[in-house]
Scaffold this motif. Structure first.
Motif, PDB file in Angstrom:
ATOM      1  N   ASN A 490     -47.083  71.225  61.918  1.00 10.67           N
ATOM      2  CA  ASN A 490     -47.278  71.715  61.587  1.00 10.67           C
ATOM      3  C   ASN A 490     -46.520  72.644  60.043  1.00 10.67           C
ATOM      4  O   ASN A 490     -45.915  72.481  58.954  1.00 10.67           O
ATOM      5  N   ARG A 491     -45.712  72.899  60.563  1.00 10.89           N
ATOM      6  CA  ARG A 491     -43.764  73.704  59.774  1.00 10.89           C
ATOM      7  C   ARG A 491     -43.816  72.261  58.862  1.00 10.89           C
ATOM      8  O   ARG A 491     -43.522  72.681  57.904  1.00 10.89           O
ATOM      9  N   LEU A 492     -43.703  70.630  59.372  1.00 10.25           N
ATOM     10  CA  LEU A 492     -42.814  69.873  58.958  1.00 10.25           C
ATOM     11  C   LEU A 492     -43.602  69.092  57.798  1.00 10.25           C
ATOM     12  O   LEU A 492     -43.808  68.531  57.382  1.00 10.25           O
ATOM     13  N   GLN A 493     -45.214  68.867  58.719  1.00  7.20           N
ATOM     14  CA  GLN A 493     -45.944  68.595  57.508  1.00  7.20           C
ATOM     15  C   GLN A 493     -46.165  69.611  56.392  1.00  7.20           C
ATOM     16  O   GLN A 493     -46.330  69.436  55.008  1.00  7.20           O
ATOM     17  N   VAL A 494     -46.100  71.131  56.653  1.00  8.94           N
ATOM     18  CA  VAL A 494     -46.301  72.000  54.999  1.00  8.94           C
ATOM     19  C   VAL A 494     -44.674  71.745  53.936  1.00  8.94           C
ATOM     20  O   VAL A 494     -44.957  71.628  53.061  1.00  8.94           O
ATOM     21  N   LEU A 495     -43.805  71.539  54.705  1.00  2.14           N
ATOM     22  CA  LEU A 495     -42.125  71.679  54.328  1.00  2.14           C
ATOM     23  C   LEU A 495     -42.580  69.662  53.610  1.00  2.14           C
ATOM     24  O   LEU A 495     -41.753  69.623  52.386  1.00  2.14           O
ATOM     25  N   MET A 496     -42.967  68.618  54.230  1.00  2.00           N
ATOM     26  CA  MET A 496     -43.219  67.439  53.466  1.00  2.00           C
ATOM     27  C   MET A 496     -44.271  67.680  51.842  1.00  2.00           C
ATOM     28  O   MET A 496     -44.197  67.072  50.965  1.00  2.00           O
TER      29      MET A 496
END
Length: 854
Positions: A490-496
Motif C-alpha cells: 500500500n505504501r509503495l503504491q501511494v509513493l508511486m
C-alpha cells in the motif's frame, strides 16, 4: 515442428529469473492505487554460510533489539535535530580518524554528527559483514533543558535475519555496550516503527483517538485520499511548432501536461505540512522554518514504445518557449538553461535520430558530452539547450572534482533507461545522484527489474526526502514489503502514484496493431539429442558432489553448453567435455591459465551473464582467482566491506587476485560458418519459417535475436543460401556502426536487407526497428524483461502491421524448463514480496535442479 500460441506478456520488471513479476503487479504498483486492496541455527554457526550475502540487508529482517547511543560531534556539522524525529545512519569505512565511523544524517541529508565510538565499534563490523542494518530515532527534543548541547541521545535499532540473531547477541555480549533485546524488560521502551506498528495493529491507540496523532499507515492513507481527490489528468498541452514539427498523439499531449505541471508546481512535497508558520515532515517529525523545495520531477514510466523521447523533447521545447516569453530571471554564473540527458551508449543514436525527425533544424542546440568531445569549459555547455552524455562517461568522471558537468546547475536532468542506476552503490549511480539540477526525471518503462528495492536508487536520484535516505526507505517501505505485509505494498503504491506517470499500450489506446507471441517447439536431431543427454548426465553427477560451491565455473560452463547444443552444435568446441569435467576441486585461476581462458571464452560466447552483486550485465569485467565473475567496481567495493573475501565462496581475496577480461572486439563482417557443417535443427526451422513468411509477403522484414555471439555469423551463410539478404547488429559495434545498420534496415525498399541478425542485449533498449513485423527469438533468456524490451523495438509507435513473435524452444530440454521456471517465479513474486534475486547469475541451486529435471 509444432507451433503453439503463448500469452502475450505486456510488461516485465525483472533482471533475473528469480525476480520476475506479473504485469498486473507492475501496473497496480505504478497506476492509481486501489483503496480496497486490502528453525534457528546453532549458536556459533555463521548464518552467512547459507545466506545470500547481497540480500542480507534487503530481504526479510526483524528487530533483534536496540541500544541507547549518543550522537556526538554536533558542533562540527550544520545538520540539526528540531524535535523527536528519525535520523539516518551511514557507514563511513574510509574515515581517517575511525574506521568504524557511522555518520548521522537528518531528514534533509545534512550531517548532524557521529554515533559514539563505543557503539560504532560493535555495530560497524556487523554492518560491514551484511549481517545487520540499523535505524535510529531521537527520543526527545534536543532543545529541552535535559539535553546536552554536545550530544543527543538516540535509540539505534538493529535488524537482522532470525538466523543471525545469535551472532548479534554474541557481538554485544563481548562489549561494554548494553543490548536491549526482546527478553529485556526495557524492550517496551523501543520507539522503532516496527514495534509501534505492531502495537497499533493489535489494538486501537488511545493517543490517536484523543490527540489526533497519526500512525504511519494513517499518514499514507491520508496522502492516498488526497491523491484520489486531485484531478490526475492535467490539461493536454501542445509543444511550440517552431521547435517541434511532429504532431503529438493524445496520450503524449496528456503526458506533456503532467510533466509541465510537475516541473512548475509550488506545492509542498508529499508528507510535508505547514503548522503555525513552520513546516513539518509528518513521517519523521523534522521541523523547519524554511519552506521545503517542491519536488519538481518524478518517474516517467510509460511502457516501451509509447514515444517517451518525443514527449520529453516537447517538454524541453515547451519550457524554452515559456522562458523566452517570461521575465529574464536572475541566476548565478553556474546556472544554465540546458537539459542534461543521460543514457546508455546504444541510445544516443536514438536521441539524435529523434531530434532530427521531430525538431526543426537548428531549433535546439545540442552538444555531445561523450568520448573525445568532452569539454571542461562550463561556459561552453551553457550555450546549448540539450547536452547528451552516457552513464559510463559520468561514472568515469566520478572522482574528478572539477568537470564541466559538475560545475553547472542544470535546468533539468533526464535519466533515460533510468533502471541503469538500480544499483545505488555503483559509480555511475552515485555520479548522477550527486549532480545539481532544479528538475529531475527518471525515465524507464521498467522501473523495477530485480525487486522493489530498485526504486530506492530512483528516490535517491530524485532527492525525494526522506525516502532518498536508505534507513528511512528500509524502515518505511522495504521491511514491510519484505515481510509480505499488505501495508508495504500500500505504501509503495501511494509513493508511486504521487510521483510517477505510467500508461501501457493497452491503456494509452494508441490503435497499435496487435502483438502475437507464439512458441515453436523444435525436436532435436539424433546427434544433438545424444550429446545433450551426455552433458546433462554429467551435470547431474556433478550436482551430487558436496563441493558444488567450488565448481561454480564448471556448472556455469555446462549450463551454457546445454543451451548452445539446443541452438547449434557448431558453437560447442569438440573437446569441451574433457575441459569441463576434469575437476570439481577448488578452482584457482592464477594456477590454471586454461581455466581462465575457458571463462573468458564463456563470457565472449554469451551475453546472458549478470554480475552477482549488482545483478546487471557486468562492466569492466574481472574474474577472481576462485573463478567467479564480477564488475570490477562491484567486487572492489565488496572487498572493502567484507574483510577481503569472495562474496560467493568466502575465499580470501585481494585486488591483486582479480583478472581483467579483454574487451570483445570482432569483425562484424566475419562469418563463422563452414560449408561442410550441416545446419542445426533450429536454424533449419528458422529458415522454414522465414521462407513461409516471404512467400506470404516478399516485403516482410524480420529481426532474429540471439544471446550467443557466435550464433549471428553462423546464421549468415544458410540464410544467404536460402536467398535472404542480412544485416548484423551486435555488441561489438560502435555507436556509429549501430546507427548505420539501423538506418539501412529501416529503408523500405524491397531490395534492401530483409533480415536483421541482432544481439539481444545490444538491441533490447532504445532503438527503433518498426520496419520489421516479424521477430524470432532463437533461445529463451533467464531475464524475460530483456526479451520484452527487444520485442518492443518492433512493436511500438510507428508500427503499421501486426507483429508476430516466435520463440524457438527445443523440446524436452533445458529451454522448456527455463520457460516453466519463469512462470513459477512470476507466480511466487507476483505477491509483491520485494525480494531481490539471489545466487549465481539469477539461479540458485534449487533452480539448477529444477531446470535439470530433478
Amino acid at each position: 515442428m509444432t507451433i503453439k500460441p503463448a500469452p502475450t506478456i505486456i510488461a516485465s520488471d525483472s533482471n533475473s529469473i528469480s525476480q520476475t513479476r506479473r504485469a498486473p503487479f507492475i501496473f497496480s504498483l505504478l497506476g492509481h492505487p486501489n483503496p480496497n486492496t486490502s528453525e534457528r541455527k546453532s549458536k556459533h554457526q555463521n548464518p552467512m554460510d547459507s545466506q545470500d550475502p547481497f540480500t542480507q540487508s534487503e530481504t526479510e529482517t526483524y528487530l533483534a533489539g536496540f541500544v541507547m547511543a549518543n550522537i556526538v560531534g554536533l558542533k562540527h556539522y550544520s545538520g540539526t535535530i528540531t524535535g523527536r524525529e528519525m535520523v539516518g545512519l551511514l557507514r563511513e569505512p574510509l574515515n581517517p580518524y575511525d574506521s568504524n565511523a557511522i555518520k548521522v544524517l537528518n531528514t534533509q541529508s545534512l550531517q548532524v554528527g557521529y554515533i559514539e565510538r563505543a557503539v560504532a565499534a560493535v555495530l560497524s563490523p556487523l554492518i560491514d559483514a551484511s549481517l545487520i542494518h540499523v535505524e535510529a530515532i531521537v527520543q526527545t527534543n534536543p532543545r529541552s533543558n535535559n539535553t546536552s548541547r554536545f550530544r543527543i541521545p538516540c535509540q539505534v535499532h538493529v535488524f537482522a535475519h532470525f538466523s543471525a540473531f545469535d551472532v548479534v547477541h554474541d557481538a554485544f555480549s563481548e562489549s561494554p555496550v548494553h543490548f536491549i533485546s526482546h527478553s529485556d524488560p526495557s524492550f517496551t521502551l523501543s520507539n522503532a516503527a516496527a514495534v509501534k506498528e505492531t502495537r497499533a495493529n493489535s489494538a486501537e491507540s488511545t493517543t490517536t483517538k484523543t490527540t489526533g496523532n497519526k500512525n504511519l499507515d494513517q499518514i499514507f492513507k491520508l496522502v492516498r485520499e488526497n491523491l484520489a481527490s486531485e484531478n490526475k489528468i492535467h490539461e493536454p498541452l501542445n509543444p511550440p511548432t517552431n521547435i517541434i514539427k511532429s504532431e503529438l498523439l493524445q496520450h503524449q499531449k496528456e503526458a506533456l501536461g503532467w510533466l509541465s505541471h510537475r516541473e512548475n508546481s509550488e506545492d509542498l512535497p508529499q508528507f510535508w505540512e505547514e503548522k503555525e508558520g513552520s513546516f513539518v515532515n509528518v513521517l519523521t517529525n523534522y521541523q523547519t522554518n524554511t519552506k521545503p523545495e517542491p519536488l519538481r520531477g518524478g518517474i516517467f514510466a510509460d511502457g516501451m514504445g509509447l514515444g517517451k523521447t518525443l514527449t520529453l523533447l516537447s517538454l524541453i521545447a515547451y519550457d524554452k518557449m515559456k522562458m523566452k516569453g517570461g521575465k529574464k530571471r536572475g541566476r548565478s554564473v553556474v546556472e544554465t538553461d540546458a537539459t542534461l540527458i543521460v543514457c546508455p551508449p546504444s541510445v544516443i543514436s536514438t536521441w539524435i535520430t529523434q531530434l532530427e525527425e521531430h525538431t526543426n533544424r537548428g531549433a535546439l542546440k545540442v552538444y555531445m558530452y561523450y568520448g573525445d568531445r568532452r569539454t571542461q569549459d562550463a561556459d561552453e555547455l551553457r550555450k546549448y539547450d540539450v547536452v547528451l552524455t552516457t552513464y559510463n562517461t559520468l561514472g568515469a568522471e566520478l572522482r574528478w572534482p572539477d568537470t564541466a558537468v559538475k560545475k553547472l546547475g542544470w535546468r533539468r536532468i533526464v535519466l533515460d533507461e533510468a533502471h541503469m542506476i538500480k544499483n545505488v552503490n555503483a559509480g555511475q549511480s552515485q555520479a548522477v545522484i550527486a549532480l545539481n539540477a532544479k528538475r529531475r526525471w527518471a525515465v524507464t518503462g521498467t522501473p523495477i527489474q530485480n525487486g522493489s528495492y530498485d526504486l530506492f536508487s530512483l528516490m535517491a536520484f530524485l532527492h525525494f526526502e526522506p525516502f532518498s535516505i536508505k534507513s528511512y526507505w528500509q524502515s518505511l517501505v522495504q521491511r514491510p514489503l519484505n515481510q509480505g505485509k499488505q501495508t508495504g505494498l500500500n505504501r509503495l503504491q501511494v509513493l508511486m502514484a504521487a510521483i510517477s506517470l505510467r500508461r501501457t499500450k493497452d491503456t494509452a489506446l494508441l490503435g497499435l496493431p496487435p502483438k502475437i507471441v507464439e512458441t515453436c517447439y523444435v525436436e532435436l536431431s539424433c546427434e544433438e539429442r545424444k550429446l545433450y543427454d551426455e552433458v546433462k548426465e554429467e551435470i547431474r553427477s556433478l550436482m551430487n558432489n558436496d563441493r558444488l560451491v567450488y565448481s561454480y565455473s564448471t556448472i556455469l560452463s555446462m549450463i551454457l553448453r546445454l543451451r548452445q547444443i539446443c541452438a547449434d552444435l557448431s558453437m560447442c568446441p569438440s573437446d569441451f567435455k574433457s575441459c569441463l569435467f576434469s575437476s570439481t576441486e577448488i578452482e584457482d585461476v592464477s594456477e590454471n591459465p586454461e581455466l581462465l581462458q575457458t571463462l573468458i571464452g564463456m563470457l565472449q560466447d554469451c551475453e546472458d551473464f549478470d554480475c552477482p552483486i549488482c545483478l546487471s550485465p557486468p562492466s569492466d569485467v574481472v574474474i577472481t582467482c576462485c573463478a567467479h565473475i564480477f564488475c570490477r567496481e562491484c567486487i572492489l567495493k565488496t572487498l572493502l566491506r567484507s574483510n577481503s573475501s569472495c562474496p560467493l565462496c568466502r575465499r580470501s581475496l585481494s585486488e591483486s587476485e582479480l583478472f581483467s577480461v579483454p574487451s570483445l572486439k570482432t569483425d562484424t563482417t566475419e562469418s563463422c560458418s563452414t560449408p561442410d557443417v550441416r545446419s542445426s535443427t533450429k536454424v533449419s526451422t528458422l529458415i522454414k519459417l522465414l521462407t513461409e513468411s516471404r512467400d506470404q509477403n516478399p516485403a516482410t522484414k524480420s529481426v532474429v535475436f540471439s544471446q550467443f555471439r557466435k550464433m549471428l555469423p553462423l546464421l549468415e551463410e544458410p540464410l544467404k543460401a536460402a536467398g535472404f539478404k542480412t544485416l548484423r547488429l551486435d555488441g561489438a559495434m560502435s555507436a556509429k556502426q549501430r546507427t548505420q545498420v539501423i538506418e539501412q534496415f529501416q529503408l523500405s525498399e524491397v531490395d534492401d536487407p530483409m533480415i536483421l541478425l541482432a544481439s539481444l542485449r545490444a538491441s533490447s533498449t532504445g532503438i527503433n526497428l518498426t520496419a520489421a513485423s516479424r521477430v524470432y527469438l532463437m533461445e529463451p533468456w533467464w531475464n524475460p524483461a530483456v526479451e520484452e524490451q527487444a520485442m518492443d523495438r518492433v512493436h511500438r509507435i510507428g508500427q503499421k502491421e501486426e507483429v508476430k513473435i516466435v520463440r524457438l524452444i527445443a523440446k524436452n530440454s533445458i529451454e522448456e524448463k527455463i520457460l516453466m521456471l519463469q512462470e513459477k517465479k512470476k507466480e511466487i513474486t507476483s505477491r509483491g514480496s520485494g525480494r531481490r534475486s539471489k545466487d549465481v547469475v539469477g539461479m540458485g541451486i534449487e533452480d539448477l535442479r529444477y531446470v535439470l529435471g530433478e
